[in-house]
Design an enzyme around this catalytic site. Structure first.
Site, PDB file in Angstrom:
ATOM      1  N   GLU A 115     -11.652  -6.258  16.932  1.00 56.15           N
ATOM      2  CA  GLU A 115     -11.112  -4.970  17.389  1.00 56.15           C
ATOM      3  C   GLU A 115      -9.590  -4.956  17.259  1.00 56.15           C
ATOM      4  OE1 GLU A 115     -11.876  -3.967  21.466  1.00 56.15           O
ATOM      5  OE2 GLU A 115     -11.649  -6.020  22.146  1.00 56.15           O
ATOM      6  N   LYS A 117      -5.648  -5.050  17.985  1.00 53.07           N
ATOM      7  CA  LYS A 117      -4.809  -5.687  19.007  1.00 53.07           C
ATOM      8  C   LYS A 117      -3.831  -4.616  19.476  1.00 53.07           C
ATOM      9  CE  LYS A 117      -1.986  -9.692  20.075  1.00 53.07           C
ATOM     10  NZ  LYS A 117      -0.996  -8.974  20.865  1.00 53.07           N
ATOM     11  N   ASP A 119      -0.908  -2.689  21.207  1.00 50.76           N
ATOM     12  CA  ASP A 119       0.473  -3.068  21.496  1.00 50.76           C
ATOM     13  C   ASP A 119       0.883  -2.429  22.817  1.00 50.76           C
ATOM     14  OD1 ASP A 119       2.834  -4.307  21.129  1.00 50.76           O
ATOM     15  OD2 ASP A 119       3.551  -3.019  19.516  1.00 50.76           O
ATOM     16  N   TYR A 227     -11.224  -4.660  27.307  1.00 52.88           N
ATOM     17  CA  TYR A 227     -11.728  -5.513  26.220  1.00 52.88           C
ATOM     18  C   TYR A 227     -12.269  -6.863  26.668  1.00 52.88           C
ATOM     19  CZ  TYR A 227      -6.748  -6.840  26.494  1.00 52.88           C
ATOM     20  OH  TYR A 227      -5.512  -7.198  26.924  1.00 52.88           O
ATOM     21  N   LYS A 316      -2.148 -11.054  13.039  1.00 53.69           N
ATOM     22  CA  LYS A 316      -1.064 -10.091  13.162  1.00 53.69           C
ATOM     23  C   LYS A 316      -0.767  -9.353  11.849  1.00 53.69           C
ATOM     24  CE  LYS A 316       1.394 -10.149  16.616  1.00 53.69           C
ATOM     25  NZ  LYS A 316       2.072 -11.100  17.472  1.00 53.69           N
ATOM     26  N   CYS A 410      31.897  15.069  -3.540  1.00 52.33           N
ATOM     27  CA  CYS A 410      30.663  14.438  -3.988  1.00 52.33           C
ATOM     28  C   CYS A 410      30.975  13.110  -4.684  1.00 52.33           C
ATOM     29  CB  CYS A 410      29.936  15.376  -4.950  1.00 52.33           C
ATOM     30  SG  CYS A 410      28.533  14.606  -5.764  1.00 52.33           S
ATOM     31  N   CYS A 413      30.187  13.537  -8.604  1.00 56.92           N
ATOM     32  CA  CYS A 413      30.878  14.420  -9.544  1.00 56.92           C
ATOM     33  C   CYS A 413      32.219  14.914  -9.033  1.00 56.92           C
ATOM     34  CB  CYS A 413      29.985  15.609  -9.916  1.00 56.92           C
ATOM     35  SG  CYS A 413      29.834  16.826  -8.609  1.00 56.92           S
ATOM     36  N   CYS A 428      26.490  18.892  -2.222  1.00 57.77           N
ATOM     37  CA  CYS A 428      27.447  18.939  -3.313  1.00 57.77           C
ATOM     38  C   CYS A 428      27.346  20.322  -3.922  1.00 57.77           C
ATOM     39  CB  CYS A 428      27.088  17.877  -4.359  1.00 57.77           C
ATOM     40  SG  CYS A 428      27.857  18.206  -5.954  1.00 57.77           S
ATOM     41  N   CYS A 434      26.997  18.205 -11.716  1.00 58.44           N
ATOM     42  CA  CYS A 434      26.810  16.934 -11.014  1.00 58.44           C
ATOM     43  C   CYS A 434      25.710  16.094 -11.670  1.00 58.44           C
ATOM     44  CB  CYS A 434      26.446  17.229  -9.566  1.00 58.44           C
ATOM     45  SG  CYS A 434      26.180  15.760  -8.585  1.00 58.44           S
TER      46      CYS A 434
HETATM   47  S1  IVH Z   1      -8.890 -10.287  24.178  1.00 62.31           S
HETATM   48  C1  IVH Z   1     -10.198 -14.021  25.904  1.00 62.31           C
HETATM   49  N1  IVH Z   1      -8.545  -8.066  22.894  1.00 62.31           N
HETATM   50  O1  IVH Z   1      -3.050  -9.696  23.285  1.00 62.31           O
HETATM   51  C2  IVH Z   1      -9.504 -13.023  25.076  1.00 62.31           C
HETATM   52  N2  IVH Z   1      -6.645  -9.119  23.826  1.00 62.31           N
HETATM   53  O2  IVH Z   1      -1.344 -12.136  22.695  1.00 62.31           O
HETATM   54  C3  IVH Z   1      -8.585 -12.243  25.880  1.00 62.31           C
HETATM   55  N3  IVH Z   1      -4.545  -7.874  23.471  1.00 62.31           N
HETATM   56  O3  IVH Z   1      -2.236 -10.638  26.437  1.00 62.31           O
HETATM   57  C4  IVH Z   1      -7.846 -11.256  25.126  1.00 62.31           C
HETATM   58  N4  IVH Z   1      -5.439  -6.217  22.368  1.00 62.31           N
HETATM   59  O4  IVH Z   1      -3.470  -8.517  26.372  1.00 62.31           O
HETATM   60  C5  IVH Z   1      -7.951  -9.038  23.577  1.00 62.31           C
HETATM   61  N5  IVH Z   1      -8.401  -6.064  21.756  1.00 62.31           N
HETATM   62  C6  IVH Z   1      -7.810  -7.052  22.440  1.00 62.31           C
HETATM   63  C7  IVH Z   1      -6.427  -7.076  22.677  1.00 62.31           C
HETATM   64  C8  IVH Z   1      -5.871  -8.120  23.383  1.00 62.31           C
HETATM   65  C9  IVH Z   1      -4.321  -6.716  22.855  1.00 62.31           C
HETATM   66  C10 IVH Z   1      -3.479  -8.679  24.097  1.00 62.31           C
HETATM   67  C11 IVH Z   1      -3.896  -9.334  25.368  1.00 62.31           C
HETATM   68  C12 IVH Z   1      -3.145 -10.635  25.385  1.00 62.31           C
HETATM   69  C13 IVH Z   1      -2.415 -10.627  24.112  1.00 62.31           C
HETATM   70  C14 IVH Z   1      -2.433 -11.959  23.470  1.00 62.31           C
END
Ligand code: IVH
Length: 699
Positions: A115, A117, A119, A227, A316, A410, A413, A428, A434
């Site tokens: 899934e 990650k 931010d 999650y 990442k 400019c 030119c 310009c 130009c």
């Molecule tokens: S699972 C046991 N799923 O990433 C696994 N973490 O650098 C526990 N994070 O602090 C984490 N999206 O908060 C999981 N889809 C996702 C996530 C996720 C973001 C964060 C999490 C953790 C950090 C790790």
């Protein structure tokens, strides 16, 4: 007694109703009622609760508005540590992870739940018998801060879990974040209120969640995605992470719709690429994807190393922001003459490529961000978007750094740089001369509605300019520069087509004045304006000698006078150059003030490009309206008098000022007066605008 019971039942009903709509709106993204209807239900519950304080309940939606500020956050000890994840940045690192896992589990192909990650910020939510009781930030992983009142304000976090059978206790883990569009809107509000803007959605979410005053948090558009779980009591956990997330969803918690079960390293890579491609279109920011071994028994078997699980990894994306230095600020001239300040950067790897330049858009933006040569800045490159400077780190600025100035001339030119009042862009004004605008100017000059030179399209213009054969439109008519033999020497240019192009250029000569003026490509001067100019001045000499400042002053005077007359219902003055506003005149003046442009115009005239006796551009003989006389009266809905006249003349018709027995048609618009009456007296055909258009179409 009965009344109290009824109130209690009604409160319960309203709470359930409101939470259902919260869920529809914030979790499922499928609102069932209008905001106004929601507000009405909300107020009804608020009134009920204040009339019956004994009905107060911790899961009431009215508790989402925030409460009195806390003196400080209390520490919250996590039941199981909230760990971080190890990172993989390359395909090799990912393959190594998959290898370790499959060896650890002794399976050839591992099943993962993948899934995005998010931010945002990791948080933990505790539900006791289905009721939200406590929530905390991650902190150092062992102890976080109790931010329960703040989390209560987040509408996508249920205050009570949904399913009939809820565990005695469940601790849900997930991420608090802000959607990009909510962030933009919030920042716009901040800007309008003269308050500080947030740097990015992550910072905004973090700042909002760590407010001691939860009423402030309540105003911030935070969201949540679950999650994982941290603890469970009084219910058996499912067998896989995928089922776990499905269960969380069934409990009414928001989970990510992008989650997928994938197989082996190949499946992981596929998911990574697919999410990378979709990254920009997701409503929230992600900085990678997370893979977790799907089997929960497998997760347990693999366990942890140091501060991270062995069964999960974050893959990442290349960072979209990086820090670097501005070596210089230069100005680029675009194809249309717009000047764009560009930051030359110390090379930096960002968004997957090495970036050496970033656009600063325009002077307003440079001023707003106050970017200076020598500054340390954050640059951003997301997807295929042009890299840009996000902000300056002012603490790193040298006191000697000078604010940026737009050049007066400019850089390509040497023509004057001007800015029209209504625009943020500096331009310009040397459009015909130009080098930066050369190709654009030639293409426009040759286009069908301008000089109409067939065969002189984008490719050929490109070749002619790159070969140095043509610099300005005047060079097109100079046979010592451009002739069939030299043309034929160009790549992919046969002798026959070379001769055709030369013939087309020659037959573009003797253009009517209006077409010629349009072909000059003066900023803001379209076909209509060109016609009005041709008619008004009647010759190039008069156009070149015009007192533009005087004209602007005159226009402004008439505008003012007419404003006065309008108030008193008096007849309005007809302004000079009707249909050409002061801003357009300013643009023409800027253009014609450049000696280079005037030189090119004179050269063009000397080579016979324009026939100044053809002032009425499109009057043609043999048109179907030949011999017909029209009288225009009143105001037409869409056409100005000028335009109507031109259309009629284009078909060979004549427009006269007064109605007589010789008049064929009277075209009448709103507030037509005596001319219409006279036409009716004489039994002359009367047309409205639609009727005129019909007649023109038939011809
Ligand atoms: S699972 C046991 N799923 O990433 C696994 N973490 O650098 C526990 N994070 O602090 C984490 N999206 O908060 C999981 N889809 C996702 C996530 C996720 C973001 C964060 C999490 C953790 C950090 C790790």
């Amino acid at each position: 007694m009965a009344a109290a019971k009824a109130a209690s039942a009604q409160a319960q009903k309203l709470r359930a109703e409101l939470e259902r709509h919260n869920h529809q709106y914030y979790v499922l993204d499928q609102p069932l009622i209008s905001d106004a209807e929601y507000d009405r239900l909300f107020r009804e519950l608020q009134q009920l609760e204040s009339a019956h304080p004994e009905l107060a309940s911790p899961d009431s939606p009215t508790r989402r508005v925030g409460g009195a500020p806390l003196p400080q956050f209390e520490p919250f000890r996590h039941r199981t540590p909230m760990l971080s994840l190890s990172n993989a940045f390359t395909e090799d690192e990912l393959a190594a992870f998959d290898k370790r896992v499959s060896e650890g589990l002794k399976t050839s192909q591992v099943e993962y739940l993948a899934e995005p990650k998010f931010d945002g910020l990791a948080i933990s939510l505790t539900y006791v018998r289905g009721l939200f009781t406590q929530g905390a930030t991650r902190g150092d992983g062992y102890t976080g801060e109790d931010v329960t009142p703040n989390l209560r304000t987040i509408k996508s976090i249920p205050l009570r879990l949904k399913a009939a059978a809820v565990p005695a206790l469940i601790e849900v883990r997930g991420e608090v974040l802000m959607y990009r569009r909510d962030f933009d809107r919030m920042n716009q509000r901040q800007r309008e209120n003269g308050e500080k803007e947030f740097v990015n959605p992550r910072n905004a979410a973090a700042g909002s969640l760590r407010q001691l005053d939860s009423r402030i948090t309540a105003k911030r558009p935070l969201r949540f995605f679950a999650y994982a779980i941290g603890a469970i009591d009084g219910a058996a956990a499912p067998a896989t992470h995928a089922e776990l997330e499905n269960w969380l969803e069934a409990l009414g918690l928001p989970v990510c719709a992008e989650r997928r079960v994938v197989l082996g390293a190949q499946g992981l890579m596929q998911y990574y690429r697919a999410m990378g491609a979709r990254r920009a279109e997701l409503p929230y920011e992600i900085d990678g994807v997370v893979y977790k071994v799907n089997s929960l028994a497998g997760q347990e078997r693999l366990g942890f190393v140091a501060r991270a699980p062995r069964f999960a990894i974050a893959h990442k994306f290349p960072a979209e922001e990086a820090m670097t230095e501005v070596l210089a600020i230069e100005v680029q001239v675009g194809r249309t003459g717009a000047l764009t300040p560009v930051a030359r950067l110390k090379p930096v790897f960002v968004g997957g490529v090495t970036v050496t330049n970033a656009t600063l858009h325009n002077l307003d933006q440079v001023r707003a961000k106050d970017v200076r040569a020598g500054d340390t800045v954050i640059v951003r490159r997301a997807g295929d978007v042009i890299p840009e400077v996000v902000r300056v780190l002012p603490e790193k600025r040298s006191p000697a750094a000078l604010a940026f100035q737009m050049p007066g001339k400019c850089p390509e030119c040497g023509s004057k740089v001007e800015r029209l009042e209504s625009e943020a862009v500096y331009r310009c004004t040397g459009g015909l001369f130009c080098p930066a605008q050369r190709k654009q100017a030639l293409l426009h000059f040759a286009s069908r509605r301008a000089m109409d030179i067939e065969g002189l399209g984008e490719k050929l213009v490109e070749q002619l300019v790159d070969a140095g054969m043509v610099h300005t439109p005047a060079d097109l008519y100079d046979r010592s520069r451009l002739n069939a033999a030299r043309l034929a020497a160009l790549e992919r240019m046969a002798e026959k087509s070379a001769a055709n192009v030369i013939a087309a250029i020659d037959s573009s000569k003797q253009a009517p004045l209006a077409r010629f003026i349009f072909a000059l490509g003066i900023y803001h001067v379209g076909e209509e304006v060109a016609k009005i100019l041709a008619r008004h001045f009647g010759s190039l000499d008069r156009l070149l000698a015009a007192d533009w400042d005087g004209l602007i002053a005159e226009k402004e005077r008439v505008q003012k006078e007419n404003a006065r007359r309008r108030n008193k219902d008096e007849t309005l003055l007809t302004p000079v150059l009707h249909g050409v506003g002061p801003e357009i005149i300013q643009s023409i003046a800027n253009f014609l003030r450049q000696p280079h442009n005037r030189d090119v115009i004179r050269q063009l005239r000397a080579s016979g490009a324009v026939d100044e006796t053809r002032v009425r551009p499109s009057a043609k003989s043999g048109g179907t309206l030949e011999g017909k006389t029209f009288v225009l009266t009143g105001t037409l809905p869409n056409l100005s008098r000028e335009q109507a006249k031109e259309l009629i003349e284009a078909q060979g018709g004549k427009v006269s000022g007064s109605v007589s027995a010789k008049t064929d048609y009277v075209v009448a618009g709103a507030e037509a007066g005596s001319k219409l009456a006279r036409a009716q007296e004489l039994g002359i055909a009367v047309l409205d605008e639609a009727g005129l258009q019909q007649l023109l179409k038939e011809s």
